[in-house]
Motif scaffolding. Structure first.
Motif, PDB file in Angstrom:
ATOM      1  N   TYR A 143       0.816  -1.219   0.000  1.00  0.00           N
ATOM      2  CA  TYR A 143       0.000   0.000   0.000  1.00  0.00           C
ATOM      3  C   TYR A 143       0.851   1.270   0.000  1.00  0.00           C
ATOM      4  CZ  TYR A 143       1.233  -1.112   4.806  1.00  0.00           C
ATOM      5  OH  TYR A 143       1.943  -1.470   5.918  1.00  0.00           O
ATOM      6  N   CYS A 144       2.139   1.156   0.250  1.00  0.00           N
ATOM      7  CA  CYS A 144       2.926   2.343   0.607  1.00  0.00           C
ATOM      8  C   CYS A 144       3.761   2.873  -0.562  1.00  0.00           C
ATOM      9  CB  CYS A 144       3.842   2.011   1.780  1.00  0.00           C
ATOM     10  SG  CYS A 144       4.800   3.434   2.356  1.00  0.00           S
TER      11      CYS A 144
ATOM     12  N   GLN B 151      10.635  10.356  11.383  1.00  0.00           N
ATOM     13  CA  GLN B 151      10.021   9.227  10.697  1.00  0.00           C
ATOM     14  C   GLN B 151      10.681   8.993   9.349  1.00  0.00           C
ATOM     15  OE1 GLN B 151       5.898   8.945   8.790  1.00  0.00           O
ATOM     16  NE2 GLN B 151       5.600   7.899  10.739  1.00  0.00           N
ATOM     17  N   GLY B 152      10.804   7.734   8.993  1.00  0.00           N
ATOM     18  CA  GLY B 152      11.384   7.426   7.699  1.00  0.00           C
ATOM     19  C   GLY B 152      11.085   6.018   7.250  1.00  0.00           C
ATOM     20  N   GLY B 153      11.495   5.724   6.049  1.00  0.00           N
ATOM     21  CA  GLY B 153      11.458   4.352   5.569  1.00  0.00           C
ATOM     22  C   GLY B 153      12.487   3.537   6.331  1.00  0.00           C
ATOM     23  N   GLU B 154      12.527   2.251   6.075  1.00  0.00           N
ATOM     24  CA  GLU B 154      13.532   1.412   6.731  1.00  0.00           C
ATOM     25  C   GLU B 154      14.828   1.529   5.927  1.00  0.00           C
ATOM     26  OE1 GLU B 154      12.639  -2.337   8.336  1.00  0.00           O
ATOM     27  OE2 GLU B 154      10.682  -1.730   9.107  1.00  0.00           O
TER      28      GLU B 154
ATOM     29  N   GLY C 236      10.824   1.870  11.905  1.00  0.00           N
ATOM     30  CA  GLY C 236      10.575   0.488  11.547  1.00  0.00           C
ATOM     31  C   GLY C 236      11.244  -0.533  12.455  1.00  0.00           C
TER      32      GLY C 236
ATOM     33  N   LEU D 216       7.108   4.894  17.395  1.00  0.00           N
ATOM     34  CA  LEU D 216       5.862   4.572  16.696  1.00  0.00           C
ATOM     35  C   LEU D 216       6.100   3.443  15.707  1.00  0.00           C
ATOM     36  CD1 LEU D 216       4.714   8.202  15.708  1.00  0.00           C
ATOM     37  CD2 LEU D 216       4.025   6.879  17.722  1.00  0.00           C
ATOM     38  N   LEU D 217       5.341   2.389  15.846  1.00  0.00           N
ATOM     39  CA  LEU D 217       5.428   1.266  14.912  1.00  0.00           C
ATOM     40  C   LEU D 217       4.031   0.655  14.774  1.00  0.00           C
ATOM     41  CD1 LEU D 217       7.563  -0.574  13.315  1.00  0.00           C
ATOM     42  CD2 LEU D 217       7.305  -2.139  15.235  1.00  0.00           C
TER      43      LEU D 217
ATOM     44  N   PHE E 181      -6.702   3.881   4.820  1.00  0.00           N
ATOM     45  CA  PHE E 181      -5.805   3.511   3.723  1.00  0.00           C
ATOM     46  C   PHE E 181      -6.217   4.302   2.484  1.00  0.00           C
ATOM     47  CE2 PHE E 181      -6.021   0.669  -0.085  1.00  0.00           C
ATOM     48  CZ  PHE E 181      -4.743   0.970  -0.546  1.00  0.00           C
ATOM     49  N   ILE E 182      -5.248   4.995   1.900  1.00  0.00           N
ATOM     50  CA  ILE E 182      -5.500   5.796   0.700  1.00  0.00           C
ATOM     51  C   ILE E 182      -4.704   5.188  -0.453  1.00  0.00           C
ATOM     52  CG2 ILE E 182      -5.336   8.113  -0.327  1.00  0.00           C
ATOM     53  CD1 ILE E 182      -5.369   9.242   2.552  1.00  0.00           C
TER      54      ILE E 182
ATOM     55  N   TYR F  54       8.041  12.646   0.368  1.00  0.00           N
ATOM     56  CA  TYR F  54       7.652  11.622   1.344  1.00  0.00           C
ATOM     57  C   TYR F  54       6.206  11.239   1.028  1.00  0.00           C
ATOM     58  CZ  TYR F  54       7.897   8.974   5.690  1.00  0.00           C
ATOM     59  OH  TYR F  54       7.926   7.955   6.626  1.00  0.00           O
TER      60      TYR F  54
ATOM     61  N   LEU G 130       3.662   8.870   0.820  1.00  0.00           N
ATOM     62  CA  LEU G 130       3.069   7.584   1.211  1.00  0.00           C
ATOM     63  C   LEU G 130       1.842   7.310   0.360  1.00  0.00           C
ATOM     64  CD1 LEU G 130       3.035   8.256   5.052  1.00  0.00           C
ATOM     65  CD2 LEU G 130       4.722   6.902   3.833  1.00  0.00           C
TER      66      LEU G 130
HETATM   67  N1  SAH Z   1       8.920   2.795   8.154  1.00  0.00           N
HETATM   68  C1  SAH Z   1       8.173   3.264   9.290  1.00  0.00           C
HETATM   69  C2  SAH Z   1       7.232   4.406   8.962  1.00  0.00           C
HETATM   70  C3  SAH Z   1       6.242   4.053   7.879  1.00  0.00           C
HETATM   71  S1  SAH Z   1       5.344   5.383   7.166  1.00  0.00           S
HETATM   72  C4  SAH Z   1       7.438   2.095   9.897  1.00  0.00           C
HETATM   73  O1  SAH Z   1       7.480   0.996   9.358  1.00  0.00           O
HETATM   74  O2  SAH Z   1       6.857   2.259  10.959  1.00  0.00           O
HETATM   75  C5  SAH Z   1       4.116   5.631   8.389  1.00  0.00           C
HETATM   76  C6  SAH Z   1       2.762   4.990   8.174  1.00  0.00           C
HETATM   77  O3  SAH Z   1       2.179   5.417   6.962  1.00  0.00           O
HETATM   78  C7  SAH Z   1       2.729   3.495   8.046  1.00  0.00           C
HETATM   79  O4  SAH Z   1       2.805   2.882   9.299  1.00  0.00           O
HETATM   80  C8  SAH Z   1       1.415   3.236   7.328  1.00  0.00           C
HETATM   81  O5  SAH Z   1       0.389   2.847   8.247  1.00  0.00           O
HETATM   82  C9  SAH Z   1       1.073   4.594   6.701  1.00  0.00           C
HETATM   83  N2  SAH Z   1       0.818   4.467   5.253  1.00  0.00           N
HETATM   84  C10 SAH Z   1       1.623   3.942   4.319  1.00  0.00           C
HETATM   85  N3  SAH Z   1       1.014   3.930   3.119  1.00  0.00           N
HETATM   86  C11 SAH Z   1      -0.222   4.451   3.291  1.00  0.00           C
HETATM   87  C12 SAH Z   1      -1.344   4.677   2.421  1.00  0.00           C
HETATM   88  N4  SAH Z   1      -1.304   4.348   1.141  1.00  0.00           N
HETATM   89  N5  SAH Z   1      -2.451   5.248   2.964  1.00  0.00           N
HETATM   90  C13 SAH Z   1      -2.490   5.583   4.261  1.00  0.00           C
HETATM   91  N6  SAH Z   1      -1.469   5.383   5.119  1.00  0.00           N
HETATM   92  C14 SAH Z   1      -0.344   4.811   4.647  1.00  0.00           C
END
Ligand code: SAH
Length: 345
Positions: A68-69, A106-109, A137, A156-157, A229-230, A302, A304
């Motif tokens: 989804y990301c 906050q970031g990607g892994e 992450g 936050l996880l 979820f978007i 960024y 998402l």
């Molecule tokens: N890498 C980090 C941060 C992830 S980004 C981690 O794993 O915790 C933060 C959040 O964005 C994710 O936990 C996810 O729930 C949300 N996210 C990612 N894609 C999304 C989408 N398409 N729509 C809504 N939220 C999303």
């Protein structure tokens, strides 16, 4: 089952079972009463102050493939970036000048950010006098330990979904049990620990959302972030149905009823679906906002999901803008650090 009785019970005992949660999630007639009950519980336990957390999105490089990301490793359409320490600190300093008491990294892994690179950064952030939250992450316990020693206060996880089959489908190459292990380690190591889920993933059911809420309670989560979820056009889930705000608000409101003292953000994804979505959330159980203080290209990259609320705004104006909106709903900005309150009653 009777919604009114259930809500009354939840408001005083802060307990609901899976079937009761499922009923409240699916009963349209209970919506307004649910939001009101959550609003009352929010006021009683965490008050009218709203905690602001300054969010710095410091890298969009990610090793994972979450379907989804937008940051997923296979997305070639995204311009990748990684901020250096100087840049991160300069935005953190600005945030402090603008009155923020918490900085969230906050970031990607991104494997570049090893413990030895993060340690001096955390130490410098702590010298600014802020609470520091990490959202980077999954890491081994030893790393969580070292990052805590270096000054991180919170983490936050999101578990994303507690439905193992769904989790497996949307997180190729990842392991649900490792994510659980991470959350338990973070708790044990003394982090204020935040988790949460996406609402509206294809295949997700009300029953599975009910289980998510019970999971937050069992973990005794200090923070719970719920977001719709978007669908992102650059991901495999691009054709998923258009999301709605209400289901996410309901999960959030029920979370407030069961975790009365938790810090619960009105999430950016909620604002993205509906202008003033965050204010609605603050009137349905939320008590936190996480304004994005990332600037320039990084703020746009960024990505998402598409259409992220406030992406084109100048972050120095966010606080004033929010202050006005908050005033209109009878809420104030907290001057404190916004630790999780622990109070009986
Ligand atoms: N890498 C980090 C941060 C992830 S980004 C981690 O794993 O915790 C933060 C959040 O964005 C994710 O936990 C996810 O729930 C949300 N996210 C990612 N894609 C999304 C989408 N398409 N729509 C809504 N939220 C999303």
């Amino acid at each position: 089952m009777n919604a009114e009785n259930l809500l009354q019970k939840a408001q005083t005992a802060h307990r609901l079972n899976e079937a009761e949660l499922e009923f409240l999630l699916t009963e349209p007639a209970a919506e307004e009463a649910l939001f009101q009950a959550a609003d009352e519980v929010r006021r009683k336990y965490v008050g009218d102050e709203v905690h602001l957390r300054a969010l710095i999105e410091f890298t969009n490089i990610c090793r994972n493939q979450c379907l989804y990301c937008g940051l997923q490793a296979q997305n070639r359409a995204l311009t990748r970036y990684r901020l250096d320490e100087k840049q991160i600190l300069s935005w953190a300093e600005k945030a402090v000048q603008n009155g923020y008491k918490t900085v969230v990294l906050q970031g990607g892994e991104d494997a570049f950010f090893t413990v030895s690179r993060l340690t001096p950064l955390l130490q410098a952030l702590k010298r600014l006098g802020v609470a520091v939250t990490l959202s980077i992450g999954e890491r081994p316990r030893e790393e969580y330990f070292a990052l805590k020693e270096a000054g991180a206060d919170r983490f936050l996880l999101r578990i994303e979904t507690t439905d193992r089959a769904l989790y497996g489908r949307y997180h190729p190459g990842m392991d649900f049990d490792n994510r659980l292990r991470c959350l338990r380690d973070l708790k044990e190591l003394g982090y204020e620990t935040g988790t949460g889920v996406l609402v509206g993933l294809p295949g997700q059911t009300a029953r599975s959302l009910a289980k998510d809420i019970l999971f937050f309670q069992a973990l005794d989560a200090d923070m719970v972030g719920i977001g719709p979820f978007i669908p992102n056009p650059d991901t495999p889930l691009k054709d998923a149905p258009k999301p709605a705000l209400t289901p996410a608000l309901k999960v959030m409101a029920l979370t407030r009823l069961l975790l009365p003292q938790a810090n619960i953000p009105a999430t950016t994804a909620m604002e993205t679906l509906e202008p003033r979505g965050r204010m609605k959330a603050l009137q349905s159980g939320a008590n936190v906002i996480m304004p994005n203080v990332t600037e320039g290209e990084a703020r746009l990259n960024y990505a998402l999901y598409p259409g992220k609320a406030c992406a084109a705004e100048d972050p120095s104006k966010c606080r004033g803008c929010l202050e006005k909106q908050l005033q209109a709903i009878g809420r104030t900005i907290s001057q404190g650090y916004g630790w999780r309150v622990k109070r009986n009653g």
